[in-house]
Enzyme design. Structure first.
Site, mmCIF file in Angstrom:
data_model
loop_
_atom_site.group_PDB
_atom_site.id
_atom_site.type_symbol
_atom_site.label_atom_id
_atom_site.label_comp_id
_atom_site.label_asym_id
_atom_site.label_seq_id
_atom_site.Cartn_x
_atom_site.Cartn_y
_atom_site.Cartn_z
ATOM 1 N N CYS A 36 -23.375 -6.867 -18.988
ATOM 2 C CA CYS A 36 -22.139 -7.087 -18.235
ATOM 3 C C CYS A 36 -21.079 -6.083 -18.689
ATOM 4 C CB CYS A 36 -21.553 -8.465 -18.508
ATOM 5 S SG CYS A 36 -22.572 -9.841 -18.028
ATOM 6 N N GLY A 54 0.791 -1.230 0.000
ATOM 7 C CA GLY A 54 0.000 0.000 0.000
ATOM 8 C C GLY A 54 0.820 1.276 0.000
ATOM 9 N N CYS A 101 -28.105 -9.215 -17.168
ATOM 10 C CA CYS A 101 -27.489 -8.755 -18.419
ATOM 11 C C CYS A 101 -28.425 -9.118 -19.558
ATOM 12 C CB CYS A 101 -26.135 -9.423 -18.569
ATOM 13 S SG CYS A 101 -25.444 -9.253 -20.216
ATOM 14 N N CYS A 111 -19.048 -11.921 -20.117
ATOM 15 C CA CYS A 111 -20.330 -11.972 -20.804
ATOM 16 C C CYS A 111 -20.300 -13.042 -21.901
ATOM 17 C CB CYS A 111 -20.653 -10.603 -21.388
ATOM 18 S SG CYS A 111 -22.351 -10.409 -21.885
ATOM 19 N N CYS A 135 -26.396 -11.928 -21.898
ATOM 20 C CA CYS A 135 -26.125 -13.307 -21.474
ATOM 21 C C CYS A 135 -27.033 -13.761 -20.340
ATOM 22 C CB CYS A 135 -24.667 -13.458 -21.056
ATOM 23 S SG CYS A 135 -24.282 -12.686 -19.472
HETATM 24 ZN ZN LIG Z 1 -23.597 -10.520 -19.923
#
Ligand SMILES: [Zn+2]
Length: 305
Positions: free
Chosen positions: A271, A30, A246, A277, A249
């Site tokens: 997506c 970090g 989505c 996707c 898909c």
């Molecule tokens: Zn998708």
């Protein structure tokens, strides 16, 4: 030596320096390690920090994936990929998250869980989360050193007072290994939990600001929050309480981008991660194929029986 036949564009000294900086970044999770960011043949702010890391760490025979906002086809990703193809002979490129050894990304972490043998490079515009509360870099360094993030917490608290919740959508301040708070680059809140105990090493590079920092594998990464106002990711439920899916898909577990359908004028969702996707589409197709084949077999058995 011309750019076209020197592997990785950068000279060997520059690559060594970036590798040393990356090692220091891994050793102090970090912590923003300064380095002498080189001039690249593209504007600062176009991912030159991520690009320098990728060029220094990529080796011959390895496979690279470059994404921008989850897509392999957007302008930033296409240009960076073609530059790397041009300057790193013997390196393959892919759009598959599975196949990639190194993934350079802007604004997203792939939907699919990354593995120990993969490296994620994130492009960072603003590396220091304290910039919003402290203008002086010297003072910010002291605050980081003392892990004093009280002013950042006050900022989050002000959000809660004004809006009843923390409104940061991207670049959510995240504490690494119980000490340094990082700006995880403009990934959505959705992606922040993926940094926590990630099997893959995550390196973040800010070219203009000349900083490299890291979330090493299996390291604690906790978004800043309050006991009574916990951190939460984007909510994709509609007004009926149904999880949006989505439209391409049908996935109901991914981070979705919102579009307006040009014909109907309605909001549709897809997506953000294009490889994810595509994979869900293939799975859905093969599942329906399997079902139709097994139905045919059953019908034949019934007919024969
Ligand atoms: Zn998708």
């Amino acid at each position: 030596m011309s750019a076209s036949n020197h592997f990785g564009f950068l000279d060997e000294y520059a690559k060594k320096e970036i590798r040393r900086t990356a090692l220091k970044a891994v050793a102090i999770p970090g912590y923003q390690v300064p380095y002498s960011s080189r001039e690249m043949p593209m504007g600062r702010g176009f991912g030159t920090g991520g690009l320098q890391l990728t060029l220094s760490l990529l080796g011959k025979g390895e496979t690279l994936k470059v994404i921008d906002q989850g897509s392999d086809d957007s302008v930033n990703a296409v240009n960076l990929r073609s530059f790397i193809e041009m300057t790193c002979s013997g390196v393959d490129t892919t759009i598959s998250t599975d196949e990639a050894d190194v993934i350079q990304s802007r604004h997203r972490i792939p939907e699919k869980d990354l593995r120990e043998d993969q490296l994620l490079v994130l492009q960072v515009p603003y590396p220091d989360p304290l910039i919003v509360v402290e203008a002086s870099e010297n003072k910010r360094k002291t605050l980081h050193g003392e892990a004093d993030y009280s002013r950042l917490l006050v900022k989050l608290y002000e959000d809660i007072v004004k809006f009843d919740e923390i409104t940061i959508s991207h670049r959510y301040p995240t504490r690494i290994n119980d000490h340094y708070v990082i700006d995880p680059s403009p990934i959505p809140r959705w992606d922040v939990p993926k940094l926590h105990q990630s099997p893959a090493l995550v390196l973040l590079g800010a070219g203009r600001e000349k900083k490299i920092y890291a979330v090493p594998p299996y390291t604690k990464a906790e978004p800043l929050a309050f006991e009574d106002v916990p951190f939460r990711v984007e909510d994709f439920t509609d007004k009926n309480g149904q999880r949006r899916h989505c439209q391409r898909c049908g996935c109901t577990t991914s981070f979705l981008d919102e579009f307006v359908d040009s014909k109907s004028g309605e909001k549709v969702y897809q997506c953000s991660d294009s490889d994810w996707c595509n994979e869900q589409m293939t799975k859905n197709v093969s599942m329906s194929e399997i079902k139709s084949i097994s139905n045919k077999v059953n019908t034949m058995e019934v007919a024969n029986g």
